[in-house]
Design a protein around this motif. Structure first.
Motif, PDB file in Angstrom:
ATOM      1  N   ALA A 193     -11.838 -14.978 -37.988  1.00 42.93           N
ATOM      2  CA  ALA A 193     -11.338 -16.003 -38.910  1.00 42.93           C
ATOM      3  C   ALA A 193     -12.125 -16.055 -40.216  1.00 42.93           C
ATOM      4  CB  ALA A 193     -11.385 -17.378 -38.232  1.00 42.93           C
ATOM      5  N   LEU A 194     -13.200 -15.286 -40.334  1.00 48.50           N
ATOM      6  CA  LEU A 194     -14.027 -15.316 -41.532  1.00 48.50           C
ATOM      7  C   LEU A 194     -13.458 -14.386 -42.599  1.00 48.50           C
ATOM      8  CD1 LEU A 194     -17.575 -15.261 -39.875  1.00 48.50           C
ATOM      9  CD2 LEU A 194     -16.295 -17.244 -40.735  1.00 48.50           C
ATOM     10  N   THR A 246     -21.559 -21.527 -37.679  1.00 47.28           N
ATOM     11  CA  THR A 246     -21.347 -22.405 -36.531  1.00 47.28           C
ATOM     12  C   THR A 246     -19.870 -22.380 -36.174  1.00 47.28           C
ATOM     13  OG1 THR A 246     -23.105 -23.878 -37.337  1.00 47.28           O
ATOM     14  CG2 THR A 246     -21.678 -24.717 -35.598  1.00 47.28           C
ATOM     15  N   PHE A 247     -19.580 -22.279 -34.892  1.00 50.36           N
ATOM     16  CA  PHE A 247     -18.199 -22.389 -34.412  1.00 50.36           C
ATOM     17  C   PHE A 247     -18.233 -23.171 -33.105  1.00 50.36           C
ATOM     18  CE2 PHE A 247     -19.966 -18.567 -32.561  1.00 50.36           C
ATOM     19  CZ  PHE A 247     -19.562 -18.608 -31.238  1.00 50.36           C
ATOM     20  N   ASN A 248     -17.084 -23.601 -32.658  1.00 50.94           N
ATOM     21  CA  ASN A 248     -17.019 -24.404 -31.442  1.00 50.94           C
ATOM     22  C   ASN A 248     -16.633 -23.539 -30.256  1.00 50.94           C
ATOM     23  OD1 ASN A 248     -17.682 -26.740 -32.852  1.00 50.94           O
ATOM     24  ND2 ASN A 248     -15.544 -27.165 -33.348  1.00 50.94           N
ATOM     25  N   GLY A 249     -17.470 -23.562 -29.236  1.00 48.65           N
ATOM     26  CA  GLY A 249     -17.258 -22.748 -28.046  1.00 48.65           C
ATOM     27  C   GLY A 249     -16.740 -23.567 -26.885  1.00 48.65           C
ATOM     28  N   PRO A 262     -14.747 -22.446 -37.563  1.00 48.56           N
ATOM     29  CA  PRO A 262     -15.897 -21.623 -37.969  1.00 48.56           C
ATOM     30  C   PRO A 262     -16.377 -21.984 -39.365  1.00 48.56           C
ATOM     31  CG  PRO A 262     -13.860 -20.379 -38.144  1.00 48.56           C
ATOM     32  CD  PRO A 262     -13.483 -21.699 -37.542  1.00 48.56           C
ATOM     33  N   ARG A 263     -17.677 -22.205 -39.500  1.00 51.81           N
ATOM     34  CA  ARG A 263     -18.285 -22.540 -40.802  1.00 51.81           C
ATOM     35  C   ARG A 263     -19.379 -21.536 -41.095  1.00 51.81           C
ATOM     36  NH1 ARG A 263     -17.881 -26.010 -36.531  1.00 51.81           N
ATOM     37  NH2 ARG A 263     -19.794 -27.177 -36.899  1.00 51.81           N
ATOM     38  N   ALA A 264     -19.375 -21.007 -42.303  1.00 46.13           N
ATOM     39  CA  ALA A 264     -20.384 -20.030 -42.727  1.00 46.13           C
ATOM     40  C   ALA A 264     -21.069 -20.545 -43.981  1.00 46.13           C
ATOM     41  CB  ALA A 264     -19.741 -18.673 -42.983  1.00 46.13           C
ATOM     42  N   VAL A 265     -22.334 -20.895 -43.853  1.00 50.63           N
ATOM     43  CA  VAL A 265     -23.104 -21.471 -44.955  1.00 50.63           C
ATOM     44  C   VAL A 265     -24.102 -20.428 -45.449  1.00 50.63           C
ATOM     45  CG1 VAL A 265     -24.675 -23.309 -45.644  1.00 50.63           C
ATOM     46  CG2 VAL A 265     -22.865 -23.777 -43.974  1.00 50.63           C
ATOM     47  N   ALA A 281     -24.803 -18.829 -34.975  1.00 55.06           N
ATOM     48  CA  ALA A 281     -24.881 -17.378 -35.141  1.00 55.06           C
ATOM     49  C   ALA A 281     -25.332 -17.085 -36.567  1.00 55.06           C
ATOM     50  CB  ALA A 281     -23.520 -16.732 -34.872  1.00 55.06           C
ATOM     51  N   TRP A 282     -25.821 -15.872 -36.778  1.00 56.53           N
ATOM     52  CA  TRP A 282     -26.050 -15.368 -38.134  1.00 56.53           C
ATOM     53  C   TRP A 282     -24.945 -14.374 -38.469  1.00 56.53           C
ATOM     54  CZ3 TRP A 282     -29.303 -18.314 -40.385  1.00 56.53           C
ATOM     55  CH2 TRP A 282     -30.537 -18.672 -39.832  1.00 56.53           C
TER      56      TRP A 282
END
Length: 340
Positions: A171-172, A59-62, A41-44, A70-71
């Motif tokens: 995980a955030l 963005t995460f991998n599904g 999971p990446r949060a920019v 996602a927002w």
């Protein structure tokens, strides 16, 4: 008009037919396969004109390791990990614009609005996640893509993405993983039920006028889209009904409801031609955990509209104070409550 069963019968209505014998194994192996890929999971952070909320592009991998967008919206200046709401979109919609869907974060939650892969061009909210998996010939829409085998069906991928969204938000850093709820309306309500049946430890579930429930009945009692895509497909592929109905049984919210434990709030409109009331009651009445139900006798697929939103915010509000969500088993019809 009321075109389904009368309310007294709906209150007791249950779907016939059991889940496929390998239902649990199918979803266990589907999720194990997805978990073979890094969640990553990446949060920019994203700059916006909002002064009270912070927004990140997540963005995460599904399914298949495919990236899902996602927002994440959070109250600006909030201290400590927050309770989170993961919201899934209605049919044809995606995560929308960065300035849409501000209510949950404004109320104090971390709010993850997730794309439905390949969707976001037929509703009011745009999407940003492709579906790189093709299919055999299908009727326009998403209901019949890969529909003759549960392994290739579109909603296998969408449901795995929904469970991975729950795992990603946990995980955030901004989120308390013990206080995560799932919500959605229509297709989003169906995906919330699927996540509730497959993801452990959810704190709450809100399924507003949920789609993808008691599908075998829905496709015979309504000609409204999206369910109408399936009989249209079968009108051409006349000999494939057995395979199609078998596939649909693996994604039916009635079966996920039977495996869900988190307290839940359902809503239904008795004049809904899109998700016929009996299909919603079938999922509600099969729900294994505690649940409440709001019934709107004179509403269609909008359900209670803003009243549903208000009820949803109230239902999950205890999470903001570190208290558990509770459902009392009530059915509320036009302002009157009765035990259910």
């Amino acid at each position: 008009m009321h075109v389904d069963l009368p309310l007294d019968r709906l209150l007791e209505y249950r779907a016939t037919g059991d889940a496929p014998a390998d239902f649990d194994d199918f979803w266990r192996s589907s999720l194990d396969e997805a978990r073979g890929h890094a969640l990553d999971p990446r949060a920019v952070p994203v700059r916006t004109a909002l002064r009270t909320l912070d927004v990140c592009d997540v963005t995460f991998n599904g399914y298949g390791g495919h990236p899902v967008r996602a927002w994440l919206r959070t109250p600006r200046g909030a201290d400590g990990p927050l309770p989170a709401v993961v919201e899934f979109p209605g049919y044809g919609n995606g995560r929308g614009d960065v300035l849409e869907a501000l209510e949950w974060a404004s109320a104090g939650f971390a709010h993850l609005t997730v794309d439905a892969r390949g969707q976001g061009a037929a509703g009011s909210r745009a999407g940003a996640t492709p579906d790189p998996v093709g299919s055999a010939p299908a009727f326009p829409g998403f209901m019949t893509r890969g529909i003759e085998d549960p392994a290739t069906y579109y909603y296998r991928r969408a449901i795995v993405d929904a469970v991975r969204a729950v795992e990603a938000v946990r995980a955030l850093d901004a989120v308390d993983p013990a206080r995560v709820a799932v919500v959605g309306g229509s297709q989003g309500g169906g995906l919330a039920l699927a996540a509730a049946g497959l993801a452990d430890g959810l704190a709450g579930v809100v399924a507003r006028v949920p789609f993808l429930c008691h599908i075998d009945r829905a496709i015979t009692v309504t000609d409204a889209h999206p369910y109408a895509e399936i009989p249209r497909y079968l009108s051409v592929h006349r000999t494939r009904a057995g395979a199609v109905l078998r596939t649909l049984s693996y994604v039916d919210g009635v079966h996920f409801a039977a495996r869900a434990a988190a307290p839940a709030l359902f809503t239904v409109g008795l004049m809904d031609p899109v998700c016929p009331p009996s299909t919603v009651f079938a999922a509600h009445n099969n729900y294994a955990g505690a649940r409440d139900l709001l019934v709107w006798p004179y509403n269609a697929h909008e359900g209670g509209g803003v009243a549903d939103l208000r009820a949803s915010l109230d239902f999950l509000a205890p999470l903001l104070d570190g208290r558990p969500v509770t459902a009392r088993g009530t059915v509320t019809v036009h302002g009157e409550s009765s035990g259910g």
